[in-house]
Design an enzyme around this catalytic site. Structure first.
Site, short mmCIF file in Angstrom:
data_model
loop_
_atom_site.label_atom_id
_atom_site.label_comp_id
_atom_site.label_asym_id
_atom_site.label_seq_id
_atom_site.Cartn_x
_atom_site.Cartn_y
_atom_site.Cartn_z
N ASN A 58 -7.68 -5.06 14.21
CA ASN A 58 -8.04 -3.97 13.31
C ASN A 58 -9.54 -3.76 13.45
O ASN A 58 -10.31 -4.70 13.32
CB ASN A 58 -7.69 -4.32 11.86
CG ASN A 58 -6.21 -4.50 11.65
OD1 ASN A 58 -5.41 -4.15 12.51
ND2 ASN A 58 -5.83 -5.05 10.51
N TYR A 63 -7.66 7.47 3.82
CA TYR A 63 -7.62 7.21 5.26
C TYR A 63 -6.53 8.00 5.97
O TYR A 63 -6.40 7.91 7.19
CB TYR A 63 -7.38 5.73 5.52
CG TYR A 63 -8.60 4.86 5.42
CD1 TYR A 63 -9.29 4.43 6.55
CD2 TYR A 63 -9.07 4.43 4.17
CE1 TYR A 63 -10.41 3.62 6.46
CE2 TYR A 63 -10.19 3.61 4.07
CZ TYR A 63 -10.86 3.21 5.22
OH TYR A 63 -11.97 2.41 5.11
N GLN A 71 0.81 -1.21 0.00
CA GLN A 71 0.00 0.00 0.00
C GLN A 71 0.84 1.26 0.00
O GLN A 71 0.36 2.33 -0.40
CB GLN A 71 -0.92 0.00 1.22
CG GLN A 71 -1.93 -1.14 1.21
CD GLN A 71 -2.76 -1.18 2.47
OE1 GLN A 71 -2.41 -1.85 3.43
NE2 GLN A 71 -3.86 -0.45 2.48
N GLU A 100 -5.54 1.63 -0.99
CA GLU A 100 -6.36 0.86 -0.06
C GLU A 100 -6.75 -0.48 -0.68
O GLU A 100 -7.12 -0.55 -1.85
CB GLU A 100 -7.60 1.66 0.36
CG GLU A 100 -7.28 2.84 1.27
CD GLU A 100 -6.68 2.41 2.60
OE1 GLU A 100 -6.94 1.28 3.04
OE2 GLU A 100 -5.93 3.22 3.20
N HIS A 154 1.43 -8.87 5.43
CA HIS A 154 0.24 -8.02 5.38
C HIS A 154 -0.44 -8.27 4.03
O HIS A 154 -0.46 -7.43 3.14
CB HIS A 154 0.63 -6.54 5.52
CG HIS A 154 -0.53 -5.65 5.88
ND1 HIS A 154 -0.61 -4.98 7.07
CD2 HIS A 154 -1.65 -5.33 5.20
CE1 HIS A 154 -1.73 -4.28 7.11
NE2 HIS A 154 -2.37 -4.47 5.97
N GLU A 209 -4.74 -9.95 9.71
CA GLU A 209 -6.13 -10.29 9.38
C GLU A 209 -6.31 -11.65 8.67
O GLU A 209 -6.93 -11.72 7.61
CB GLU A 209 -6.77 -9.20 8.51
CG GLU A 209 -6.87 -7.85 9.17
CD GLU A 209 -7.55 -6.82 8.27
OE1 GLU A 209 -7.88 -7.14 7.10
OE2 GLU A 209 -7.75 -5.69 8.72
N ARG A 263 3.87 1.30 12.78
CA ARG A 263 3.63 -0.07 12.36
C ARG A 263 3.73 -0.14 10.83
O ARG A 263 3.08 0.63 10.14
CB ARG A 263 2.25 -0.54 12.82
CG ARG A 263 1.86 -1.94 12.34
CD ARG A 263 0.50 -2.34 12.88
NE ARG A 263 0.08 -3.65 12.36
CZ ARG A 263 -0.91 -3.84 11.50
NH1 ARG A 263 -1.63 -2.82 11.06
NH2 ARG A 263 -1.20 -5.06 11.08
N TYR A 285 -12.94 -1.01 12.69
CA TYR A 285 -13.44 0.18 12.00
C TYR A 285 -14.90 0.49 12.30
O TYR A 285 -15.29 1.65 12.33
CB TYR A 285 -13.25 0.02 10.49
CG TYR A 285 -11.80 0.02 10.07
CD1 TYR A 285 -11.15 1.21 9.78
CD2 TYR A 285 -11.08 -1.17 10.01
CE1 TYR A 285 -9.81 1.22 9.41
CE2 TYR A 285 -9.75 -1.17 9.64
CZ TYR A 285 -9.11 0.02 9.35
OH TYR A 285 -7.79 0.02 9.00
N GLU A 288 -5.15 -1.12 13.93
CA GLU A 288 -5.73 -0.23 12.92
C GLU A 288 -7.08 0.27 13.42
O GLU A 288 -7.91 -0.50 13.89
CB GLU A 288 -5.95 -0.96 11.58
CG GLU A 288 -4.69 -1.34 10.85
CD GLU A 288 -4.99 -2.01 9.51
OE1 GLU A 288 -6.11 -1.82 8.98
OE2 GLU A 288 -4.11 -2.72 9.01
#
Length: 509
Positions: free
Chosen positions: A331, A460, A43, A451, A143, A189, A99, A333, A402
């Site tokens: 993480n 973000y 990313q 993203e 990741h 994740e 991170r 949201y 996150e």
């Protein structure tokens, strides 16, 4: 009174008034609690074909036009070339921790064997810059970023062969960076990543089958492969933790954990079936990963419902996987509502095969059910997640890896993000005061990035990036200035006021 003296008196009142209004200051958190922000390799870095990096399965996926905006991470935030500027910006912002992840393809281009000296130098340079600025370093080994060569050779996370290769890759990272890095996360994740990669086809390698594919997939089995991928991931994680504890921990004195995606599940109604569905959602979301780490096996409800499609651990594997973590990263949201209605044939749902057992909705429930409105922004949900981890899994150390909010708006005046971050930081503090062992909070993201589900359609970042400019200039948003003020001044550089249910921001001119 001189202008300078007046300014400092005003600044003093400003900071302390702001702290009182939002209800907490930096000093309300323990001194060893860390505040940071994060990025990840694909990313952030760009430079996908430079200095020996081989393609990851993200390169294959994006170049096949699989992203909603047909974008790629070929340049992304150009962190490969701008890392020195960014490390200084991290320090200038006042972040206590950063991170990031390592690109397996950049460090070991063939997936195994020879280390790429230029990739090694790049990560050493980043780490050294962070050490120089006194920033605590948190590294994620994977990741959602796999060398394409391993995907081609044996199917990546669908094959047990990856356990040996992932362990060897982790060993290189521990050997080369462990003298300066004390916080390691094996995989980001694996729960939702497996669903999106092998259930709905939204993430690479983009495998799925009807009726669960949200994207068009040419291969896959949505009702089997997510479970295989997670099973292999857990065994690989266990192998890496075993390696670190046996070979590196005594000297390096670091910790190794794993990260999971989380949302809080409210029952859609107060009916028994919806209450049960809400608990199943938690068992499938959290228990899928955490129950094996705590007890050595999958949740009973998963074994019952998924049946033979759910792989099983041998007795030896069960013993090894139990307690194979030093912390849990989450993480988070938003929150969701869950009901018992099974998915209709032909319908598509992000949760793939799991929609057979519970159905997720991000809309409000029927009136009078007692659940909060506007659940997608629900700070209380984070507190409930953290307290659930404490009550269900023995109160392990937890990092909020996150937390953030995306917007298609490029505005620098991101008042909505400041409101979001401050409210979720407050709910983290509430959880701590209720005895949850939370060790840190990381905003996502430090800057605008590619993203993983939206490309460049959603922003973000605390720092704005103009992706139409090849120079990729960084520019502080209001949220960056607010976060910096909170950390540097033990309060906030903005007044955050609460009027009834509304949160508004007021700057002092």
């Amino acid at each position: 009174m001189g202008v300078t003296a007046f300014f400092y008196i005003l600044l003093f009142l400003w900071v302390h008034d702001a702290a009182a209004i939002i209800g907490f200051t930096r000093s309300d958190f323990a001194q060893d609690f860390v505040f940071g922000a994060g990025t990840s390799a694909y990313q952030y870095e760009g430079a996908v074909a430079e200095d020996g990096r081989s393609p990851s399965f993200w390169d294959t996926f994006t170049h096949a036009g699989k992203m909603p905006d047909k974008s790629t991470g070929d340049i992304a935030a150009d962190g490969y070339h701008k890392y020195k500027e960014d490390m200084k910006l991290i320090s200038k912002t006042g972040l206590e921790a950063y991170r990031f992840s390592i690109s397996w393809s950049r460090l070991i281009p063939n997936g195994r064997g020879a280390v790429n000296p230029k990739g090694l130098k790049y990560y050493n340079n980043i780490i050294n810059e962070l050490v120089k600025h006194g920033i605590q370093i948190h590294i994620t080994l994977h990741h959602i970023d796999l060398p394409q060569i391993l995907e081609d050779e044996y199917g990546g996370w669908l094959s047990p062969r990856i356990i040996e290769d992932f362990t060897a890759y982790a060993g290189v990272c521990f050997r080369e960076f462990g003298d300066r890095v004390k916080y390691w996360t094996t995989v980001n994740e694996p729960n939702i990543g497996a669903i999106a990669a092998y259930g709905s086809g939204q993430l690479p390698p983009g495998r799925c089958s009807d009726p669960f594919g949200i994207t068009k997939c040419t291969a896959g089995n949505s009702s089997i492969e997510p479970y295989i991928a997670v099973h292999t991931t857990l065994l690989a994680h266990t192998s890496v933790v075993k390696l670190y504890r046996e070979k590196y921990k005594a000297e390096q004195k670091g910790v190794v954990g794993i990260n999971i995606y989380s949302y809080w599940s409210y029952p859609f109604t107060n009916s028994t079936v919806d209450l049960e569905a809400s608990q199943r959602s938690k068992d499938f979301m959290f228990g899928w990963i955490l129950e094996p780490l705590v007890s050595g096996d999958y949740p009973e409800v998963m074994k019952k419902n998924v049946g033979s499609r759910l792989p099983s651990f041998t007795k030896i594997q069960s013993g090894l996987i139990k307690n194979s973590f030093d912390f849990i990263g989450i993480n988070h949201y938003f929150s969701v509502y869950v009901n018992d209605r099974p998915i209709e044939r032909g319908a598509r749902d992000f949760n793939g095969d799991m929609s057979v057992y519970y159905r997720v909705s991000r809309t409000d429930p029927p009136a009078g059910q007692g659940a909060p409105t506007n659940v997608p922004s629900d700070p209380k949900g984070l507190q409930l997640v953290l307290e659930y981890l404490k009550e269900t899994y023995g109160n392990p150390p937890v990092y909020v890896h996150e937390n953030g909010v995306g917007s298609p708006n490029d505005s620098l005046n991101d008042t909505d993000r400041v409101v979001y971050l401050s409210s979720y930081m407050g709910s983290t503090l509430d959880a701590i005061r209720n005895g949850v062992n939370v060790r840190g909070y990381f905003a996502w993201a430090f800057m605008d990035l590619f993203e993983l589900l939206a490309g460049y359609q959603s922003k973000y970042g605390l720092y704005h990036i103009d992706f139409d400019d090849m120079r990729r200039p960084r520019q502080a948003r209001l949220s960056a200035r607010w976060y910096s003020g909170f950390l540097k001044k033990n309060g906030s550089s903005l007044l955050v006021s609460r009027t009834h249910e509304d949160l508004t921001l007021n700057t002092v001119s």
